[in-house]
Design a protein around this motif. Structure first.
Motif, PDB file in Angstrom:
ATOM      1  N   ILE A  44       0.861  -1.192   0.000  1.00  0.00           N
ATOM      2  CA  ILE A  44       0.000   0.000   0.000  1.00  0.00           C
ATOM      3  C   ILE A  44       0.894   1.237   0.000  1.00  0.00           C
ATOM      4  O   ILE A  44       1.734   1.399   0.886  1.00  0.00           O
ATOM      5  N   ASP A  45       0.726   2.093  -0.989  1.00  0.00           N
ATOM      6  CA  ASP A  45       1.513   3.332  -1.039  1.00  0.00           C
ATOM      7  C   ASP A  45       0.764   4.414  -0.262  1.00  0.00           C
ATOM      8  O   ASP A  45      -0.248   4.953  -0.729  1.00  0.00           O
ATOM      9  N   LEU A  46       1.256   4.711   0.926  1.00  0.00           N
ATOM     10  CA  LEU A  46       0.559   5.647   1.819  1.00  0.00           C
ATOM     11  C   LEU A  46       0.710   7.101   1.379  1.00  0.00           C
ATOM     12  O   LEU A  46      -0.086   7.950   1.769  1.00  0.00           O
ATOM     13  N   GLY A  47       1.730   7.382   0.575  1.00  0.00           N
ATOM     14  CA  GLY A  47       1.990   8.768   0.188  1.00  0.00           C
ATOM     15  C   GLY A  47       0.794   9.448  -0.450  1.00  0.00           C
ATOM     16  O   GLY A  47       0.318  10.481   0.039  1.00  0.00           O
ATOM     17  N   PRO A  48       0.262   8.874  -1.543  1.00  0.00           N
ATOM     18  CA  PRO A  48      -0.888   9.516  -2.210  1.00  0.00           C
ATOM     19  C   PRO A  48      -2.172   9.475  -1.373  1.00  0.00           C
ATOM     20  O   PRO A  48      -3.126  10.181  -1.689  1.00  0.00           O
ATOM     21  N   LEU A  49      -2.185   8.647  -0.330  1.00  0.00           N
ATOM     22  CA  LEU A  49      -3.402   8.502   0.485  1.00  0.00           C
ATOM     23  C   LEU A  49      -3.458   9.509   1.627  1.00  0.00           C
ATOM     24  O   LEU A  49      -4.447   9.595   2.348  1.00  0.00           O
ATOM     25  N   ARG A  50      -2.365  10.260   1.785  1.00  0.00           N
ATOM     26  CA  ARG A  50      -2.319  11.241   2.871  1.00  0.00           C
ATOM     27  C   ARG A  50      -3.412  12.288   2.676  1.00  0.00           C
ATOM     28  O   ARG A  50      -3.658  12.749   1.557  1.00  0.00           O
ATOM     29  N   ASP A  51      -4.064  12.647   3.769  1.00  0.00           N
ATOM     30  CA  ASP A  51      -5.156  13.622   3.818  1.00  0.00           C
ATOM     31  C   ASP A  51      -6.457  13.093   3.214  1.00  0.00           C
ATOM     32  O   ASP A  51      -7.486  13.750   3.282  1.00  0.00           O
ATOM     33  N   GLU A  52      -6.391  11.895   2.636  1.00  0.00           N
ATOM     34  CA  GLU A  52      -7.602  11.281   2.107  1.00  0.00           C
ATOM     35  C   GLU A  52      -7.984  10.097   2.989  1.00  0.00           C
ATOM     36  O   GLU A  52      -9.114   9.991   3.456  1.00  0.00           O
ATOM     37  N   ARG A  53      -7.023   9.226   3.254  1.00  0.00           N
ATOM     38  CA  ARG A  53      -7.289   8.052   4.095  1.00  0.00           C
ATOM     39  C   ARG A  53      -6.625   8.159   5.461  1.00  0.00           C
ATOM     40  O   ARG A  53      -6.979   7.458   6.386  1.00  0.00           O
ATOM     41  N   TRP A  54      -5.575   8.995   5.547  1.00  0.00           N
ATOM     42  CA  TRP A  54      -4.928   9.217   6.849  1.00  0.00           C
ATOM     43  C   TRP A  54      -4.425  10.649   6.899  1.00  0.00           C
ATOM     44  O   TRP A  54      -4.149  11.270   5.873  1.00  0.00           O
ATOM     45  N   LEU A  55      -4.348  11.171   8.111  1.00  0.00           N
ATOM     46  CA  LEU A  55      -3.821  12.521   8.266  1.00  0.00           C
ATOM     47  C   LEU A  55      -3.135  12.647   9.621  1.00  0.00           C
ATOM     48  O   LEU A  55      -3.358  11.846  10.522  1.00  0.00           O
ATOM     49  N   ASP A  56      -2.297  13.655   9.729  1.00  0.00           N
ATOM     50  CA  ASP A  56      -1.521  13.884  10.954  1.00  0.00           C
ATOM     51  C   ASP A  56      -2.116  15.080  11.682  1.00  0.00           C
ATOM     52  O   ASP A  56      -2.109  16.195  11.155  1.00  0.00           O
ATOM     53  N   LEU A  57      -2.636  14.841  12.887  1.00  0.00           N
ATOM     54  CA  LEU A  57      -3.246  15.917  13.675  1.00  0.00           C
ATOM     55  C   LEU A  57      -2.216  16.736  14.450  1.00  0.00           C
ATOM     56  O   LEU A  57      -2.581  17.691  15.123  1.00  0.00           O
ATOM     57  N   GLY A  58      -0.950  16.336  14.379  1.00  0.00           N
ATOM     58  CA  GLY A  58       0.050  17.028  15.207  1.00  0.00           C
ATOM     59  C   GLY A  58       0.023  16.506  16.633  1.00  0.00           C
ATOM     60  O   GLY A  58      -0.493  15.421  16.899  1.00  0.00           O
ATOM     61  N   ASP A  59       0.569  17.297  17.550  1.00  0.00           N
ATOM     62  CA  ASP A  59       0.724  16.839  18.934  1.00  0.00           C
ATOM     63  C   ASP A  59      -0.367  17.387  19.845  1.00  0.00           C
ATOM     64  O   ASP A  59      -0.771  18.549  19.712  1.00  0.00           O
ATOM     65  N   LEU A  60      -0.794  16.567  20.788  1.00  0.00           N
ATOM     66  CA  LEU A  60      -1.676  17.037  21.862  1.00  0.00           C
ATOM     67  C   LEU A  60      -0.884  17.941  22.796  1.00  0.00           C
ATOM     68  O   LEU A  60       0.315  17.748  23.003  1.00  0.00           O
ATOM     69  N   ASP A  61      -1.583  18.883  23.397  1.00  0.00           N
ATOM     70  CA  ASP A  61      -0.991  19.728  24.433  1.00  0.00           C
ATOM     71  C   ASP A  61      -1.342  19.091  25.772  1.00  0.00           C
ATOM     72  O   ASP A  61      -2.518  19.031  26.139  1.00  0.00           O
ATOM     73  N   VAL A  62      -0.346  18.570  26.485  1.00  0.00           N
ATOM     74  CA  VAL A  62      -0.613  17.798  27.699  1.00  0.00           C
ATOM     75  C   VAL A  62       0.035  18.479  28.905  1.00  0.00           C
ATOM     76  O   VAL A  62       1.251  18.692  28.905  1.00  0.00           O
ATOM     77  N   PRO A  63      -0.754  18.821  29.935  1.00  0.00           N
ATOM     78  CA  PRO A  63      -0.165  19.418  31.139  1.00  0.00           C
ATOM     79  C   PRO A  63       0.667  18.405  31.912  1.00  0.00           C
ATOM     80  O   PRO A  63       0.483  17.194  31.754  1.00  0.00           O
ATOM     81  N   ASP A  64       1.563  18.887  32.768  1.00  0.00           N
ATOM     82  CA  ASP A  64       2.462  17.990  33.502  1.00  0.00           C
ATOM     83  C   ASP A  64       1.737  17.111  34.521  1.00  0.00           C
ATOM     84  O   ASP A  64       2.023  15.927  34.633  1.00  0.00           O
ATOM     85  N   GLU A  65       0.843  17.695  35.271  1.00  0.00           N
ATOM     86  CA  GLU A  65       0.254  16.996  36.429  1.00  0.00           C
ATOM     87  C   GLU A  65      -0.552  15.777  35.974  1.00  0.00           C
ATOM     88  O   GLU A  65      -1.281  15.832  34.965  1.00  0.00           O
ATOM     89  N   GLY A  66      -0.456  14.678  36.728  1.00  0.00           N
ATOM     90  CA  GLY A  66      -0.980  13.389  36.308  1.00  0.00           C
ATOM     91  C   GLY A  66      -2.455  13.368  35.935  1.00  0.00           C
ATOM     92  O   GLY A  66      -2.812  12.981  34.817  1.00  0.00           O
ATOM     93  N   GLN A  67      -3.343  13.763  36.872  1.00  0.00           N
ATOM     94  CA  GLN A  67      -4.772  13.657  36.584  1.00  0.00           C
ATOM     95  C   GLN A  67      -5.174  14.589  35.447  1.00  0.00           C
ATOM     96  O   GLN A  67      -5.984  14.231  34.587  1.00  0.00           O
ATOM     97  N   SER A  68      -4.583  15.783  35.420  1.00  0.00           N
ATOM     98  CA  SER A  68      -4.874  16.714  34.322  1.00  0.00           C
ATOM     99  C   SER A  68      -4.391  16.141  32.993  1.00  0.00           C
ATOM    100  O   SER A  68      -5.035  16.323  31.952  1.00  0.00           O
ATOM    101  N   ALA A  69      -3.250  15.458  33.033  1.00  0.00           N
ATOM    102  CA  ALA A  69      -2.724  14.850  31.810  1.00  0.00           C
ATOM    103  C   ALA A  69      -3.650  13.747  31.312  1.00  0.00           C
ATOM    104  O   ALA A  69      -3.940  13.654  30.113  1.00  0.00           O
ATOM    105  N   VAL A  70      -4.136  12.920  32.243  1.00  0.00           N
ATOM    106  CA  VAL A  70      -5.062  11.848  31.871  1.00  0.00           C
ATOM    107  C   VAL A  70      -6.287  12.449  31.188  1.00  0.00           C
ATOM    108  O   VAL A  70      -6.734  11.978  30.129  1.00  0.00           O
ATOM    109  N   GLU A  71      -6.823  13.515  31.787  1.00  0.00           N
ATOM    110  CA  GLU A  71      -8.026  14.129  31.216  1.00  0.00           C
ATOM    111  C   GLU A  71      -7.751  14.736  29.844  1.00  0.00           C
ATOM    112  O   GLU A  71      -8.567  14.621  28.913  1.00  0.00           O
ATOM    113  N   ALA A  72      -6.598  15.380  29.701  1.00  0.00           N
ATOM    114  CA  ALA A  72      -6.262  16.021  28.422  1.00  0.00           C
ATOM    115  C   ALA A  72      -6.082  14.974  27.317  1.00  0.00           C
ATOM    116  O   ALA A  72      -6.535  15.167  26.179  1.00  0.00           O
TER     117      ALA A  72
END
Ligand code: MN
Ligand code: MN
Length: 268
Positions: A44-72
């Motif tokens: 499967i050539d994933l290159g031409p399928l980018r933005d059609e069948r798969w895409l990159d959302l980038g990184d989540l912004d996650v706070p340091d503290e444990g419970q807040s991180a779980v929720e985020a």
């Protein structure tokens, strides 16, 4: 099916070394470095399928503290799954799998989890930390997030974790006894890959060197067995790559290869 790639740059609950927060970028850099093409081993050539069948959302912004991180992380993954998308996340240490499974289990109530790791990650707590990257599968099973948990690559079992595995009915395939086979799976499957399942010879850029591990080929062949079975892979993660310990980007390239193969499995 649309697959969304999501970085989870979080390593606050690593027990030994920090570093996996830098992995999402290192794996993306490896994906686009130009040394490899975009084809999966099945063609499967994933290159031409980018933005059609798969895409990159980038990184989540996650706070340091444990419970807040779980929720985020739970909230970020739940939002990304809206409309039936499948999620392929790049960690982060293995703690991130717990909130990801919280989001996954809200949609899929009969999930089978296939977990590759040198470590069972079933500690009730480690050094007083219940958010530790040594504990996520205890949290996942306590909360009933998975109907079935199978572990492969395991070679660091402790008496406490053996008790936990019995308590949660975990199907532990310790590497010393493993015959290379993945049992028949059905229904929705989540795949969690801690790259230290591999021998450090194949993936040195990790925090916990544990010799005697799987070959990259054994891991890829395991994924192929899952792909060729009856299961439907609805989510996956690749965690515990530590770029500060890597050699010649070797482990980042392993991560990129796993991302390509998992994308190929999940877009079908
Ligand atoms: Mn792990
Ligand atoms: Mn591990």
């Amino acid at each position: 099916m649309i697959v969304k790639l999501l970085g989870v740059p979080y390593d606050v609950h690593s027990s030994f070394l920090r570093g996996p927060a830098a992995a999402p970028q290192a794996v993306r850099d490896a994906l686009i470095c130009g040394s490899a093409n975009w084809c999966t081993e099945s063609g499967i050539d994933l290159g031409p399928l980018r933005d059609e069948r798969w895409l990159d959302l980038g990184d989540l912004d996650v706070p340091d503290e444990g419970q807040s991180a779980v929720e985020a992380i739970r909230g970020g993954v739940a939002a990304a799954m809206a409309g039936g998308s499948r999620i392929l996340s790049i960690g982060g240490d293995h703690m991130v799998t717990w909130p990801i499974m919280q989001a996954m289990s809200a949609i899929h109530d009969d999930l089978t989890v296939v977990h590759f790791d040198a470590h069972p990650d079933l500690y009730d707590e480690l050094e007083g930390d219940r958010y530790s990257h040594a504990c996520p599968f205890a949290r996942i099973m306590e909360e009933g997030r998975a109907a079935r948990l199978l572990q492969f690559g395991i070679r660091t079992m402790t008496p406490h974790q053996r008790e936990q595995a019995d308590r949660f009915d975990v199907e532990v395939h310790e590497l010393r006894d493993w015959n290379g086979q993945i049992p028949e799976l059905c229904g929705p499957v989540y795949i969690s890959i801690d790259v230290d399942a591999l021998d450090p010879a194949f993936a040195p850029g990790i925090s916990h060197n544990e010799p005697g591990g799987m070959t990259t080929r054994q891991l890829l062949d395991s994924l192929r067995q899952i792909e060729e079975g009856n299961a439907e892979v609805v989510g996956a993660d690749v965690v515990e790559i530590n770029p500060s310990r890597d050699v010649n980007d070797q482990t980042a390239m392993v991560g990129a290869k796993l991302v390509r193969e998992l994308l190929g499995m999940m877009i079908e």
